[in-house]
Design a protein around this motif. Structure first.
Motif, PDB file in Angstrom:
ATOM      1  N   UNK A  31      50.094  39.330  42.807  1.00 28.82           N
ATOM      2  CA  UNK A  31      49.668  38.938  41.461  1.00 28.82           C
ATOM      3  C   UNK A  31      49.673  40.131  40.515  1.00 28.82           C
ATOM      4  N   UNK A  32      49.215  41.294  40.993  1.00 26.63           N
ATOM      5  CA  UNK A  32      49.212  42.503  40.168  1.00 26.63           C
ATOM      6  C   UNK A  32      50.634  42.839  39.731  1.00 26.63           C
ATOM      7  N   UNK A  33      51.566  42.783  40.665  1.00 26.16           N
ATOM      8  CA  UNK A  33      52.965  43.067  40.359  1.00 26.16           C
ATOM      9  C   UNK A  33      53.531  42.044  39.386  1.00 26.16           C
ATOM     10  N   UNK A  34      53.216  40.788  39.600  1.00 22.36           N
ATOM     11  CA  UNK A  34      53.710  39.704  38.755  1.00 22.36           C
ATOM     12  C   UNK A  34      53.245  39.905  37.313  1.00 22.36           C
ATOM     13  N   UNK A  35      51.951  40.158  37.125  1.00 14.89           N
ATOM     14  CA  UNK A  35      51.407  40.307  35.772  1.00 14.89           C
ATOM     15  C   UNK A  35      51.991  41.547  35.099  1.00 14.89           C
ATOM     16  N   UNK A  36      52.082  42.651  35.846  1.00 15.68           N
ATOM     17  CA  UNK A  36      52.660  43.873  35.279  1.00 15.68           C
ATOM     18  C   UNK A  36      54.101  43.620  34.826  1.00 15.68           C
ATOM     19  N   UNK A  37      54.852  42.907  35.637  1.00 12.26           N
ATOM     20  CA  UNK A  37      56.250  42.610  35.285  1.00 12.26           C
ATOM     21  C   UNK A  37      56.344  41.764  34.016  1.00 12.26           C
ATOM     22  N   UNK A  89      47.768  33.209  31.258  1.00  9.07           N
ATOM     23  CA  UNK A  89      47.081  32.949  29.982  1.00  9.07           C
ATOM     24  C   UNK A  89      46.872  34.261  29.236  1.00  9.07           C
ATOM     25  N   UNK A  90      46.445  35.299  29.944  1.00  8.80           N
ATOM     26  CA  UNK A  90      46.262  36.611  29.317  1.00  8.80           C
ATOM     27  C   UNK A  90      47.601  37.108  28.758  1.00  8.80           C
ATOM     28  N   UNK A  91      48.671  36.974  29.528  1.00 11.13           N
ATOM     29  CA  UNK A  91      49.996  37.379  29.052  1.00 11.13           C
ATOM     30  C   UNK A  91      50.400  36.588  27.810  1.00 11.13           C
ATOM     31  N   UNK A  92      50.115  35.308  27.797  1.00  9.10           N
ATOM     32  CA  UNK A  92      50.429  34.458  26.638  1.00  9.10           C
ATOM     33  C   UNK A  92      49.689  34.957  25.395  1.00  9.10           C
ATOM     34  N   UNK A  93      48.403  35.248  25.551  1.00 12.24           N
ATOM     35  CA  UNK A  93      47.619  35.699  24.407  1.00 12.24           C
ATOM     36  C   UNK A  93      48.061  37.086  23.945  1.00 12.24           C
ATOM     37  N   UNK A  94      48.442  37.933  24.877  1.00 17.88           N
ATOM     38  CA  UNK A  94      48.994  39.238  24.499  1.00 17.88           C
ATOM     39  C   UNK A  94      50.294  39.035  23.731  1.00 17.88           C
ATOM     40  N   UNK A  95      51.165  38.160  24.222  1.00 14.00           N
ATOM     41  CA  UNK A  95      52.428  37.854  23.533  1.00 14.00           C
ATOM     42  C   UNK A  95      52.187  37.481  22.063  1.00 14.00           C
ATOM     43  N   UNK A 113      46.654  33.664  39.133  1.00 11.40           N
ATOM     44  CA  UNK A 113      47.946  33.808  38.466  1.00 11.40           C
ATOM     45  C   UNK A 113      47.983  32.977  37.180  1.00 11.40           C
ATOM     46  N   UNK A 114      47.297  31.846  37.148  1.00 11.72           N
ATOM     47  CA  UNK A 114      47.209  31.075  35.906  1.00 11.72           C
ATOM     48  C   UNK A 114      46.446  31.871  34.845  1.00 11.72           C
ATOM     49  N   UNK A 127      46.898  39.169  46.190  1.00 10.97           N
ATOM     50  CA  UNK A 127      46.423  39.793  44.949  1.00 10.97           C
ATOM     51  C   UNK A 127      47.311  40.956  44.543  1.00 10.97           C
ATOM     52  N   UNK A 128      47.916  41.646  45.518  1.00  9.97           N
ATOM     53  CA  UNK A 128      48.886  42.696  45.214  1.00  9.97           C
ATOM     54  C   UNK A 128      50.103  42.079  44.527  1.00  9.97           C
TER      55      UNK A 128
END
Length: 189
Positions: free
Chosen positions: A54-60, A177-183, A172-173, A51-52
């Motif tokens: 994943x946090x780094x991945x999403x932030x990046x 999805x959240x990153x996609x919608x933010x984009x 991570x999926x 999960x750590x």
């Protein structure tokens, strides 16, 4: 070996199919993140182990780029500063490695995302409670029951599974999805 591989693939596919049960929560979390970013807030993420990561991945993905060319967005993984983690762990204990950082870095216009497959990781819960006390919005990524996180988060995204590897794969999926919608909601450069 091929049977085991196919069983793992089948389990992953079943987990993906069950995500359709929580699309409202994913949409609500995405909209909350978009609103926070549009209002000048930031996203703080944390978790333990996978999960750590994943946090780094999403932030990046947010600070850098996910799919589209857009400005960098303010996101911080609280899992990356080894000096802070080790000094807080040494002086206050492992259960406080995230809440001390939330206390120092978060303001009331931020969103805080805690990631825990069980929903019961004490250091994640402590940080979410401090975030709530600071009037931050909170999102939890967790498993089917949600644990304590289900009770304390503004939005709990509970992956419909009790299998830790499947939950992590879906986290991570969901993050993507959240990153996609933010984009989709920020101007392309």
């Amino acid at each position: 070996m091929k049977n085991e591989i196919q069983n793992e693939l089948d389990g992953h596919i079943q987990s993906i199919n069950h995500l359709s049960e929580i699309t409202d929560e994913i949409a609500n979390a995405s909209q909350l993140c978009i609103d926070i970013l549009n209002s000048g807030g930031k996203i703080l993420l944390f978790g333990n182990g996978g999960s750590a990561a994943d946090a780094q991945h999403i932030a990046a993905e947010l600070v850098g780029r996910f799919k589209l060319k857009r400005k960098g967005l303010p996101a911080i993984a609280l899992t990356t500063d080894t000096s802070a983690l080790t000094s807080i762990g040494n002086d206050f204990g492992f259960n406080h490695i995230f809440d001390r950082q939330i206390e120092a870095l978060a303001v009331d216009k931020d969103v805080v995302i805690g990631i825990s497959t069980s929903g019961n990781s004490q250091n994640v819960i402590n940080a979410l409670q401090v975030a709530s006390n600071l009037s931050c919005k909170t999102i939890g990524l967790t498993g089917i029951n949600g644990g304590i996180m289900n009770e304390i988060c503004d939005i709990a995204i509970k992956v419909p599974s009790n299998n830790t590897p499947r939950i992590q794969e879906m986290h991570i999926l969901v993050g993507h999805i959240i990153c996609h919608l933010i984009d989709q909601n920020f101007t392309i450069l």
